[in-house]
Design a protein around this motif. Sequence first.
Motif, PDB file in Angstrom:
ATOM      1  N   GLN A 277      18.400  87.835  -7.649  1.00  0.00           N
ATOM      2  CA  GLN A 277      17.039  88.346  -7.754  1.00  0.00           C
ATOM      3  C   GLN A 277      16.937  89.374  -8.879  1.00  0.00           C
ATOM      4  O   GLN A 277      15.990  89.349  -9.674  1.00  0.00           O
ATOM      5  CB  GLN A 277      16.621  88.972  -6.424  1.00  0.00           C
ATOM      6  CG  GLN A 277      15.169  89.444  -6.395  1.00  0.00           C
ATOM      7  CD  GLN A 277      14.716  89.801  -4.988  1.00  0.00           C
ATOM      8  OE1 GLN A 277      14.843  88.992  -4.074  1.00  0.00           O
ATOM      9  NE2 GLN A 277      14.203  90.998  -4.820  1.00  0.00           N
TER      10      GLN A 277
ATOM     11  N   ALA B 143      14.845  88.515 -12.324  1.00  0.00           N
ATOM     12  CA  ALA B 143      13.731  89.408 -12.628  1.00  0.00           C
ATOM     13  C   ALA B 143      13.920  90.078 -13.984  1.00  0.00           C
ATOM     14  O   ALA B 143      12.965  90.213 -14.775  1.00  0.00           O
ATOM     15  CB  ALA B 143      13.588  90.455 -11.526  1.00  0.00           C
TER      16      ALA B 143
ATOM     17  N   THR C 150      14.091  83.422  -3.364  1.00  0.00           N
ATOM     18  CA  THR C 150      14.451  84.179  -4.568  1.00  0.00           C
ATOM     19  C   THR C 150      13.586  83.774  -5.754  1.00  0.00           C
ATOM     20  O   THR C 150      13.116  84.623  -6.529  1.00  0.00           O
ATOM     21  CB  THR C 150      15.940  83.973  -4.901  1.00  0.00           C
ATOM     22  OG1 THR C 150      16.727  84.394  -3.788  1.00  0.00           O
ATOM     23  CG2 THR C 150      16.348  84.761  -6.129  1.00  0.00           C
TER      24      THR C 150
ATOM     25  N   THR D 204      10.610  85.974  -8.125  1.00  0.00           N
ATOM     26  CA  THR D 204      10.989  86.359  -9.486  1.00  0.00           C
ATOM     27  C   THR D 204      10.405  85.506 -10.612  1.00  0.00           C
ATOM     28  O   THR D 204      10.232  86.018 -11.727  1.00  0.00           O
ATOM     29  CB  THR D 204      12.523  86.325  -9.633  1.00  0.00           C
ATOM     30  OG1 THR D 204      13.016  85.023  -9.272  1.00  0.00           O
ATOM     31  CG2 THR D 204      13.177  87.378  -8.745  1.00  0.00           C
TER      32      THR D 204
END
Length: 365
Positions: free
Chosen positions: A204, A208, A252, A256
């Motif tokens: 994650q 991101a 996840t 993101t």
Amino acid sequence: MLTLSKEIQNELQQTARSIATIGKGILAADESMSTIGKKFVQISVENTKENRRLYRQMLLCDDRIKEFISGVILHDETLYQKDDNGKNFVDLLREKNIIPGIKVDRGLVTLIGTYSETTTQGLDDLKPRCEEYYKLGCRFAKWRSVLKIDDQNGLPSALAIVENARGLARYASICQECRIVPIVEPEVLSDGNHSLERCQQVSQKVFAATIAALHEHNVLMEGILMKPNMITAGHDHGPSNAEEIGLATATTLLRTIPASVPGIMFLSGGQSEEEATVNLSMINQIGSKMRPKVPWTLSFSYGRALQNSAITLWAGNAANVGKARNELVRRMKANSMASQGRYMPEASSTSSTATKSNYVAKHVY
């Protein structure tokens, strides 16, 4: 984005959407000479330019693959090779409406100031190379970035996450300027004994950070494809079940990845052929039932998880090409079904090779 004309933006979006066609995926046939040499050792085939050509020919020249494959990632050597009839492999793919792609990174190097972490090299001359690859018919590219989990040594470090995210973003920006769709590949390795939950936490952060860097570099999100790892426990931790992997992966990604990205084409990360297919199918099944529902095409960009059984059957023998291709197409069809959440494994038709792990510690391409 700010530096791209409308014409280039439209071309990039059309290419990305075409590759992300529902029910189709990518064949990653971009192994370096040294990596393919390791495969050849296992089947007692000499690593020569001609044998590499014959192997690529086995992979690329069956008309049936166009039903399941939208793009093929090639190695630089393959761009200039031809089939037995003298036709360039790139032209053969385009005749099948399969989009040729190219690996453009130059491999991993140690990131100084870290505990043996890496960054990816190849940015210095990337623009002229991409311009030449476009002329040769390539319309998308691949660049692999690698992060590893090691809680004892505090990995991945913040420096490694930031440096690799920026490298991916710079690569993506250069590709788009050259009218080439970048596949953005932030891979969190399965090496280690970390839990699935730990993989999710790290992935994650990595995903991101990658998306943030892409925005900073004004990358057109509608003109990229993502190639992330699935969320799995470390290889030494023990297996996770498909439901756990499917839920953790879909969650996840929803946290993101922007909905504007056309497709997410998973890497197999050393899973066996069968594991990669089952897990892809489960991700799609769970993702389609989530709220919000996953907005992307969720498909595959597999190398080992498509080729392993086929290369074992081929073994460098021309007489085996037919049965090797049959196995390759069977795996492609299975993953096409999986990309739609419709794969149903049949134990009686699954070979021992297909269930054998493809894991290689610290794998390089």
